[in-house]
Design a protein around this motif. Sequence first.
Motif, PDB file in Angstrom:
ATOM      1  N   UNK A 157       0.845  -1.197   0.000  1.00  0.00           N
ATOM      2  CA  UNK A 157       0.000   0.000   0.000  1.00  0.00           C
ATOM      3  C   UNK A 157       0.880   1.246   0.000  1.00  0.00           C
ATOM      4  N   UNK A 158       0.291   2.376  -0.385  1.00  0.00           N
ATOM      5  CA  UNK A 158       1.018   3.650  -0.350  1.00  0.00           C
ATOM      6  C   UNK A 158       0.029   4.809  -0.209  1.00  0.00           C
ATOM      7  N   UNK A 159      -1.096   4.548   0.370  1.00  0.00           N
ATOM      8  CA  UNK A 159      -2.137   5.558   0.495  1.00  0.00           C
ATOM      9  C   UNK A 159      -3.139   5.441  -0.637  1.00  0.00           C
ATOM     10  N   UNK A 160      -4.281   6.046  -0.457  1.00  0.00           N
ATOM     11  CA  UNK A 160      -5.314   5.964  -1.481  1.00  0.00           C
ATOM     12  C   UNK A 160      -6.139   4.699  -1.329  1.00  0.00           C
ATOM     13  N   UNK A 161      -6.982   4.407  -2.298  1.00  0.00           N
ATOM     14  CA  UNK A 161      -7.823   3.205  -2.224  1.00  0.00           C
ATOM     15  C   UNK A 161      -6.967   1.940  -2.127  1.00  0.00           C
ATOM     16  N   UNK A 162      -7.246   1.056  -1.173  1.00  0.00           N
ATOM     17  CA  UNK A 162      -6.431  -0.154  -1.025  1.00  0.00           C
ATOM     18  C   UNK A 162      -6.389  -1.011  -2.283  1.00  0.00           C
ATOM     19  N   UNK A 163      -7.512  -1.100  -2.983  1.00  0.00           N
ATOM     20  CA  UNK A 163      -7.542  -1.948  -4.172  1.00  0.00           C
ATOM     21  C   UNK A 163      -6.610  -1.414  -5.265  1.00  0.00           C
ATOM     22  N   UNK A 164      -6.570  -0.081  -5.403  1.00  0.00           N
ATOM     23  CA  UNK A 164      -5.707   0.512  -6.412  1.00  0.00           C
ATOM     24  C   UNK A 164      -4.239   0.330  -6.041  1.00  0.00           C
ATOM     25  N   UNK A 165      -3.915   0.522  -4.761  1.00  0.00           N
ATOM     26  CA  UNK A 165      -2.545   0.323  -4.300  1.00  0.00           C
ATOM     27  C   UNK A 165      -2.108  -1.119  -4.520  1.00  0.00           C
ATOM     28  N   UNK A 166      -3.014  -2.057  -4.288  1.00  0.00           N
ATOM     29  CA  UNK A 166      -2.694  -3.471  -4.466  1.00  0.00           C
ATOM     30  C   UNK A 166      -2.376  -3.770  -5.927  1.00  0.00           C
ATOM     31  N   UNK A 167      -3.160  -3.205  -6.837  1.00  0.00           N
ATOM     32  CA  UNK A 167      -2.924  -3.418  -8.270  1.00  0.00           C
ATOM     33  C   UNK A 167      -1.598  -2.806  -8.693  1.00  0.00           C
ATOM     34  N   UNK A 168      -1.326  -1.585  -8.243  1.00  0.00           N
ATOM     35  CA  UNK A 168      -0.074  -0.913  -8.610  1.00  0.00           C
ATOM     36  C   UNK A 168       1.120  -1.684  -8.060  1.00  0.00           C
ATOM     37  N   UNK A 169       1.030  -2.123  -6.805  1.00  0.00           N
ATOM     38  CA  UNK A 169       2.122  -2.896  -6.213  1.00  0.00           C
ATOM     39  C   UNK A 169       2.316  -4.221  -6.941  1.00  0.00           C
ATOM     40  N   UNK A 170       1.222  -4.836  -7.361  1.00  0.00           N
ATOM     41  CA  UNK A 170       1.328  -6.081  -8.117  1.00  0.00           C
ATOM     42  C   UNK A 170       2.066  -5.844  -9.429  1.00  0.00           C
ATOM     43  N   UNK A 171       1.727  -4.745 -10.117  1.00  0.00           N
ATOM     44  CA  UNK A 171       2.393  -4.426 -11.384  1.00  0.00           C
ATOM     45  C   UNK A 171       3.879  -4.142 -11.164  1.00  0.00           C
ATOM     46  N   UNK A 172       4.193  -3.393 -10.105  1.00  0.00           N
ATOM     47  CA  UNK A 172       5.595  -3.096  -9.802  1.00  0.00           C
ATOM     48  C   UNK A 172       6.346  -4.385  -9.483  1.00  0.00           C
ATOM     49  N   UNK A 173       5.753  -5.223  -8.654  1.00  0.00           N
ATOM     50  CA  UNK A 173       6.400  -6.479  -8.292  1.00  0.00           C
ATOM     51  C   UNK A 173       6.652  -7.373  -9.490  1.00  0.00           C
ATOM     52  N   UNK A 174       5.673  -7.475 -10.381  1.00  0.00           N
ATOM     53  CA  UNK A 174       5.828  -8.282 -11.592  1.00  0.00           C
ATOM     54  C   UNK A 174       6.983  -7.753 -12.434  1.00  0.00           C
ATOM     55  N   UNK A 175       7.040  -6.431 -12.595  1.00  0.00           N
ATOM     56  CA  UNK A 175       8.098  -5.832 -13.421  1.00  0.00           C
ATOM     57  C   UNK A 175       9.475  -6.068 -12.815  1.00  0.00           C
ATOM     58  N   UNK A 176       9.607  -5.854 -11.510  1.00  0.00           N
ATOM     59  CA  UNK A 176      10.908  -5.982 -10.856  1.00  0.00           C
ATOM     60  C   UNK A 176      11.351  -7.434 -10.797  1.00  0.00           C
ATOM     61  N   UNK A 177      10.470  -8.312 -10.355  1.00  0.00           N
ATOM     62  CA  UNK A 177      10.815  -9.723 -10.213  1.00  0.00           C
ATOM     63  C   UNK A 177      11.084 -10.354 -11.575  1.00  0.00           C
TER      64      UNK A 177
END
Length: 310
Positions: A276-296
Amino acid sequence: MHIPDGYLSPATCAAGYAVAVPALAVAVRKVKTVVKTRQVPTLAMFSAVSFLVMMFNIPIPDGTTAHAVGAGVIAIVLGPWAAMIAVAVALLFQALLFGDGGVLAYGANVANMAVAMPFVAYGLYKLISGKSELTSPRRVLAAAVGGYVGITVAAVLTGIELGIQPSLFHDAAGAPLYSPYHLSQTIPAMLLAHLLVAGFAEAALSGGVVAYLQRANLPLLRANDSELKRPSLGWAAIGVLVVLTPLGLLASGEAFGEDAPESSRVWTAILFDGYSFGGPPWLAYVVCAAIGVAVVGTTVFLIGKVRTRR
């Protein structure tokens, strides 16, 4: 199943690294021989899948949660050494970027989920499938059983590591210095979550992927097949999973043994604590998932490329 910092003694953490570091060193060397250049994108894709499926929390009847890992199916398709690298990289960035699992406890988490789990799953898959045809339903069953038992073994190892802490490490008054749970609590808790829920999720993932590959990309089930087809639908499926990750927020509560206080953290430069990073939890979860996929995915791709070129 992600053990946080503060729940394992320094001695136990050191033992985890003593297992994880040599195993990963061997895995990096093995990648050159067991993963061909054309399979590197597939390995990167599977590492991203492992990261994503661990974000789908599943509710457990006792009020906690659990999740699949994906180590078994990676081992079945690309071998346990490749699976070790894929899951270890996913665990590393989960700890560093999202605070999911500890940095000191990283060695133990790798030993459980990236070493023991893929080798158990792969061994059972080979044992049960035998010399059956690649299109045989026996292969699907073997993959499902391998995934189910593999994640259960990893859960038991986690329970043992947590459960021995109060007996081995306590103050003069007998108060636990690290994990407060005894083996009589940790083993049943971990077994309940994985025998009844997470194990079936892992079995469905492993068996389902093998069944799909039998129809859509059979050469991918053959190591070193010269007609290997690229997993064209793989990244599209990952995109769908990224969008669906907020479903993991529907499970209330935390996984057993993952609620250590933040003060016990060694690594504090966590960018997206708790996905999470603030804002709607669902949106933060999606953004974090995208970041994690890209980095990993990128990290595993680069590791694979460097090793296969050498």
